[in-house]
Design a protein around this motif. Structure first.
Motif, PDB file in Angstrom:
ATOM      1  N   ALA A 156       0.839  -1.112  -0.165  1.00  0.00           N
ATOM      2  CA  ALA A 156      -0.110   0.079  -0.126  1.00  0.00           C
ATOM      3  C   ALA A 156       0.970   1.359   0.059  1.00  0.00           C
ATOM      4  CB  ALA A 156      -1.059  -0.078   1.099  1.00  0.00           C
ATOM      5  N   ASP A 157       1.974   1.180   0.841  1.00  0.00           N
ATOM      6  CA  ASP A 157       2.837   2.320   0.952  1.00  0.00           C
ATOM      7  C   ASP A 157       3.520   2.740  -0.354  1.00  0.00           C
ATOM      8  OD1 ASP A 157       2.041   2.839   3.541  1.00  0.00           O
ATOM      9  OD2 ASP A 157       3.806   2.091   4.265  1.00  0.00           O
ATOM     10  N   SER A 158       3.701   1.710  -1.255  1.00  0.00           N
ATOM     11  CA  SER A 158       4.448   1.615  -2.494  1.00  0.00           C
ATOM     12  C   SER A 158       3.419   2.115  -3.652  1.00  0.00           C
ATOM     13  CB  SER A 158       5.034   0.329  -2.895  1.00  0.00           C
ATOM     14  OG  SER A 158       6.013  -0.056  -1.780  1.00  0.00           O
ATOM     15  N   GLY A 159       2.255   2.296  -3.467  1.00  0.00           N
ATOM     16  CA  GLY A 159       1.396   2.835  -4.452  1.00  0.00           C
ATOM     17  C   GLY A 159       0.546   1.890  -5.399  1.00  0.00           C
ATOM     18  N   LEU A 160       0.577   0.496  -4.831  1.00  0.00           N
ATOM     19  CA  LEU A 160      -0.240  -0.350  -5.681  1.00  0.00           C
ATOM     20  C   LEU A 160      -1.583  -0.576  -5.278  1.00  0.00           C
ATOM     21  CD1 LEU A 160       2.982  -1.108  -5.964  1.00  0.00           C
ATOM     22  CD2 LEU A 160       2.454  -3.536  -6.185  1.00  0.00           C
ATOM     23  N   ASP A 161      -2.319  -1.403  -6.053  1.00  0.00           N
ATOM     24  CA  ASP A 161      -3.812  -1.440  -5.847  1.00  0.00           C
ATOM     25  C   ASP A 161      -4.458  -2.234  -4.624  1.00  0.00           C
ATOM     26  OD1 ASP A 161      -4.775   0.675  -7.854  1.00  0.00           O
ATOM     27  OD2 ASP A 161      -3.673  -1.077  -8.988  1.00  0.00           O
ATOM     28  N   GLY A 162      -3.551  -3.395  -4.701  1.00  0.00           N
ATOM     29  CA  GLY A 162      -3.861  -4.420  -3.711  1.00  0.00           C
ATOM     30  C   GLY A 162      -2.844  -5.526  -3.748  1.00  0.00           C
ATOM     31  N   VAL A 163      -3.230  -6.649  -3.036  1.00  0.00           N
ATOM     32  CA  VAL A 163      -2.466  -7.865  -3.048  1.00  0.00           C
ATOM     33  C   VAL A 163      -3.186  -9.122  -3.270  1.00  0.00           C
ATOM     34  CG1 VAL A 163      -0.910  -6.795  -0.879  1.00  0.00           C
ATOM     35  CG2 VAL A 163      -3.034  -8.195  -0.496  1.00  0.00           C
ATOM     36  N   ARG A 168      -7.404 -16.704   4.703  1.00  0.00           N
ATOM     37  CA  ARG A 168      -7.117 -16.513   6.138  1.00  0.00           C
ATOM     38  C   ARG A 168      -6.512 -15.207   6.433  1.00  0.00           C
ATOM     39  NH1 ARG A 168      -4.192 -22.290   8.208  1.00  0.00           N
ATOM     40  NH2 ARG A 168      -5.761 -23.365   7.401  1.00  0.00           N
ATOM     41  N   GLU A 169      -6.097 -14.407   5.411  1.00  0.00           N
ATOM     42  CA  GLU A 169      -5.516 -12.950   6.037  1.00  0.00           C
ATOM     43  C   GLU A 169      -6.418 -12.029   5.432  1.00  0.00           C
ATOM     44  OE1 GLU A 169      -2.993 -15.048   4.085  1.00  0.00           O
ATOM     45  OE2 GLU A 169      -2.642 -15.862   6.086  1.00  0.00           O
ATOM     46  N   ILE A 170      -7.537 -12.397   4.917  1.00  0.00           N
ATOM     47  CA  ILE A 170      -8.516 -11.227   4.419  1.00  0.00           C
ATOM     48  C   ILE A 170      -8.956 -10.310   5.373  1.00  0.00           C
ATOM     49  CG2 ILE A 170     -10.807 -10.980   3.179  1.00  0.00           C
ATOM     50  CD1 ILE A 170     -10.530 -13.663   2.014  1.00  0.00           C
ATOM     51  N   ALA A 171      -9.612 -10.918   6.375  1.00  0.00           N
ATOM     52  CA  ALA A 171     -10.498  -9.931   7.430  1.00  0.00           C
ATOM     53  C   ALA A 171      -8.975  -8.963   7.987  1.00  0.00           C
ATOM     54  CB  ALA A 171     -10.947 -10.774   8.784  1.00  0.00           C
ATOM     55  N   ALA A 172      -7.921  -9.571   8.337  1.00  0.00           N
ATOM     56  CA  ALA A 172      -6.882  -8.727   8.937  1.00  0.00           C
ATOM     57  C   ALA A 172      -6.669  -7.605   7.969  1.00  0.00           C
ATOM     58  CB  ALA A 172      -5.790  -9.587   9.446  1.00  0.00           C
ATOM     59  N   LEU A 173      -6.306  -7.988   6.718  1.00  0.00           N
ATOM     60  CA  LEU A 173      -5.734  -6.954   5.858  1.00  0.00           C
ATOM     61  C   LEU A 173      -6.929  -5.899   5.360  1.00  0.00           C
ATOM     62  CD1 LEU A 173      -4.005  -8.983   3.235  1.00  0.00           C
ATOM     63  CD2 LEU A 173      -2.998  -7.598   5.188  1.00  0.00           C
ATOM     64  N   LYS A 182      -7.500  -3.483  -2.601  1.00  0.00           N
ATOM     65  CA  LYS A 182      -7.969  -4.594  -3.292  1.00  0.00           C
ATOM     66  C   LYS A 182      -7.401  -5.865  -2.927  1.00  0.00           C
ATOM     67  CE  LYS A 182      -9.703  -1.516  -5.824  1.00  0.00           C
ATOM     68  NZ  LYS A 182     -11.053  -0.951  -5.612  1.00  0.00           N
ATOM     69  N   LEU A 183      -8.147  -6.871  -2.444  1.00  0.00           N
ATOM     70  CA  LEU A 183      -7.832  -8.301  -2.311  1.00  0.00           C
ATOM     71  C   LEU A 183      -8.110  -9.328  -3.168  1.00  0.00           C
ATOM     72  CD1 LEU A 183      -8.717  -8.024   1.630  1.00  0.00           C
ATOM     73  CD2 LEU A 183      -6.585  -7.530   0.578  1.00  0.00           C
ATOM     74  N   VAL A 184      -7.519  -9.937  -3.830  1.00  0.00           N
ATOM     75  CA  VAL A 184      -7.531 -10.818  -4.600  1.00  0.00           C
ATOM     76  C   VAL A 184      -7.155 -12.111  -4.095  1.00  0.00           C
ATOM     77  CG1 VAL A 184      -6.934 -11.619  -7.047  1.00  0.00           C
ATOM     78  CG2 VAL A 184      -7.388  -9.279  -6.899  1.00  0.00           C
ATOM     79  N   ALA A 207     -14.634 -16.500   1.955  1.00  0.00           N
ATOM     80  CA  ALA A 207     -13.692 -15.507   1.610  1.00  0.00           C
ATOM     81  C   ALA A 207     -14.592 -14.177   1.268  1.00  0.00           C
ATOM     82  CB  ALA A 207     -12.938 -15.991   0.244  1.00  0.00           C
ATOM     83  N   LEU A 208     -15.830 -14.396   0.530  1.00  0.00           N
ATOM     84  CA  LEU A 208     -16.483 -13.304   0.456  1.00  0.00           C
ATOM     85  C   LEU A 208     -16.879 -12.672   1.459  1.00  0.00           C
ATOM     86  CD1 LEU A 208     -17.327 -11.904  -2.545  1.00  0.00           C
ATOM     87  CD2 LEU A 208     -19.609 -13.229  -1.975  1.00  0.00           C
ATOM     88  N   GLU A 209     -17.269 -13.159   2.479  1.00  0.00           N
ATOM     89  CA  GLU A 209     -17.943 -12.555   3.882  1.00  0.00           C
ATOM     90  C   GLU A 209     -16.693 -12.068   4.523  1.00  0.00           C
ATOM     91  OE1 GLU A 209     -19.974 -15.896   5.673  1.00  0.00           O
ATOM     92  OE2 GLU A 209     -21.656 -15.331   4.808  1.00  0.00           O
ATOM     93  N   ALA A 210     -15.712 -12.434   4.190  1.00  0.00           N
ATOM     94  CA  ALA A 210     -14.415 -11.772   5.033  1.00  0.00           C
ATOM     95  C   ALA A 210     -14.040 -10.481   4.328  1.00  0.00           C
ATOM     96  CB  ALA A 210     -13.208 -12.907   4.981  1.00  0.00           C
ATOM     97  N   GLY A 211     -14.286 -10.357   2.990  1.00  0.00           N
ATOM     98  CA  GLY A 211     -14.018  -8.980   2.492  1.00  0.00           C
ATOM     99  C   GLY A 211     -13.175  -9.306   1.247  1.00  0.00           C
ATOM    100  N   ALA A 212     -13.251 -10.227   0.588  1.00  0.00           N
ATOM    101  CA  ALA A 212     -12.291 -10.423  -0.627  1.00  0.00           C
ATOM    102  C   ALA A 212     -12.993  -9.787  -1.765  1.00  0.00           C
ATOM    103  CB  ALA A 212     -12.467 -11.963  -0.972  1.00  0.00           C
ATOM    104  N   ASP A 213     -12.108  -9.081  -2.797  1.00  0.00           N
ATOM    105  CA  ASP A 213     -12.853  -8.437  -3.972  1.00  0.00           C
ATOM    106  C   ASP A 213     -12.961  -9.311  -5.077  1.00  0.00           C
ATOM    107  OD1 ASP A 213     -12.923  -5.613  -3.356  1.00  0.00           O
ATOM    108  OD2 ASP A 213     -10.872  -5.958  -2.689  1.00  0.00           O
ATOM    109  N   VAL A 214     -11.924 -10.207  -5.537  1.00  0.00           N
ATOM    110  CA  VAL A 214     -11.756 -11.032  -6.576  1.00  0.00           C
ATOM    111  C   VAL A 214     -11.592 -12.578  -5.865  1.00  0.00           C
ATOM    112  CG1 VAL A 214     -10.841 -11.895  -8.842  1.00  0.00           C
ATOM    113  CG2 VAL A 214     -11.720  -9.521  -8.171  1.00  0.00           C
ATOM    114  N   LEU A 215     -12.082 -13.549  -6.533  1.00  0.00           N
ATOM    115  CA  LEU A 215     -11.670 -15.041  -6.014  1.00  0.00           C
ATOM    116  C   LEU A 215     -11.103 -15.764  -7.448  1.00  0.00           C
ATOM    117  CD1 LEU A 215     -14.806 -16.189  -4.205  1.00  0.00           C
ATOM    118  CD2 LEU A 215     -12.809 -14.923  -3.296  1.00  0.00           C
ATOM    119  N   VAL A 216      -9.975 -16.196  -7.163  1.00  0.00           N
ATOM    120  CA  VAL A 216      -9.212 -17.138  -8.281  1.00  0.00           C
ATOM    121  C   VAL A 216      -9.555 -18.461  -7.674  1.00  0.00           C
ATOM    122  CG1 VAL A 216      -6.948 -17.503  -9.322  1.00  0.00           C
ATOM    123  CG2 VAL A 216      -7.608 -15.062  -8.554  1.00  0.00           C
TER     124      VAL A 216
END
Length: 242
Positions: A156-163, A168-173, A182-184, A207-216
């Motif tokens: 985020a500090d480097s100016g990217l859109d997301g990760v 398991r890390e969705i909610a914390a992020l 963005k959380l992919v 994953a969706l309920e935790a806050g994911a934007d896109v699922l692969v």
């Protein structure tokens, strides 16, 4: 790429094969039952940019090449990738701030030069095939979740859109970095699908309920007898979570 999408538009199917005919067949069979396709290193190495364009056609493309090199080299690769018209593109966060900043600038300039909308530029944090024991074996003596949060903050500090992160890390992020980051999320396995080699997996609904934007999602769709039907089943489960 817009962030307000229906359930099926939030699914990108991973065509993890080096067989051009199989990838083309899957992309055609899936039609509009998914939001886009992910093509990665196996396919790109076998078929190059022309193969990527041939399979993606007009579908949104997640170009999953995970660039990781010195800043100038990664910037050049990102600019070159714009001619494949990706809507998402990724680098490794472990390449550091200077590399990610160079990639972000290259994505903006390269998209403008190519006449396309700037893709989401994402960073890979910790691969979903790795767990705490795997990290310790390569000298990272920290829980995977802490490493993901550290790298995501740097992203985020480097100016990217997301990760790209594990479920398991969705909610914390989401808590750490807010609603616009963005959380992919790969490592998605419906309850009715085999787990495979993903050690930090979750169901699409979770994953969706935790806050994911896109699922692969790969094998639960691509290995199904009817891939489009499997994709629609997953989208239905996601809609129930919304």
């Amino acid at each position: 790429m817009q962030n307000s999408r229906t359930a099926h538009e939030r699914i990108f199917v991973a065509l993890d094969t080096l067989d051009f005919g199989r990838a083309e067949e899957l992309a055609r069979a899936l039609g509009d039952s998914v939001g886009g396709v992910k093509l990665g290193k196996e396919f790109f190495t076998a078929h190059g940019p022309e193969g990527v364009r041939g399979v993606a056609g007009g579908k949104p493309l997640f170009l999953d090449l995970k660039f990781h090199d010195i800043p100038n080299t990664v910037a050049g690769a990102v600019r070159a990738a714009m001619h494949m018209r990706p809507v998402m593109l990724n680098v490794h966060a472990s390449g550091g701030r200077a590399m990610m900043e160079a990639a972000a600038l290259a994505a903006r300039e390269g998209a403008e030069d190519a006449g396309i909308e700037r893709p989401w530029l994402l960073a890979v944090t910790v691969l979903t095939s790795l767990d705490d024991a795997d990290l310790e074996s390569v000298g990272q003596r920290t829980p995977a979740s802490d490493q993901v949060r550290r790298l995501a903050a740097l992203t985020a500090d480097s100016g990217l859109d997301g990760v790209v992160c594990s479920p398991r890390e969705i909610a914390a992020l989401r808590r750490d970095l807010g609603p616009d980051f963005k959380l992919v999320v790969p490592g998605i396995r419906p309850a009715w699908a085999a787990g495979g080699d993903q050690k930090r997996a979750a169901t699409p609904r979770d994953a969706l309920e935790a806050g994911a934007d896109v699922l692969v999602i790969g094998r639960p769709i691509t290995a199904a007898d009817d891939p489009a039907a499997a994709a629609r089943r997953i989208a239905h489960e996601m809609s129930a979570a919304a």
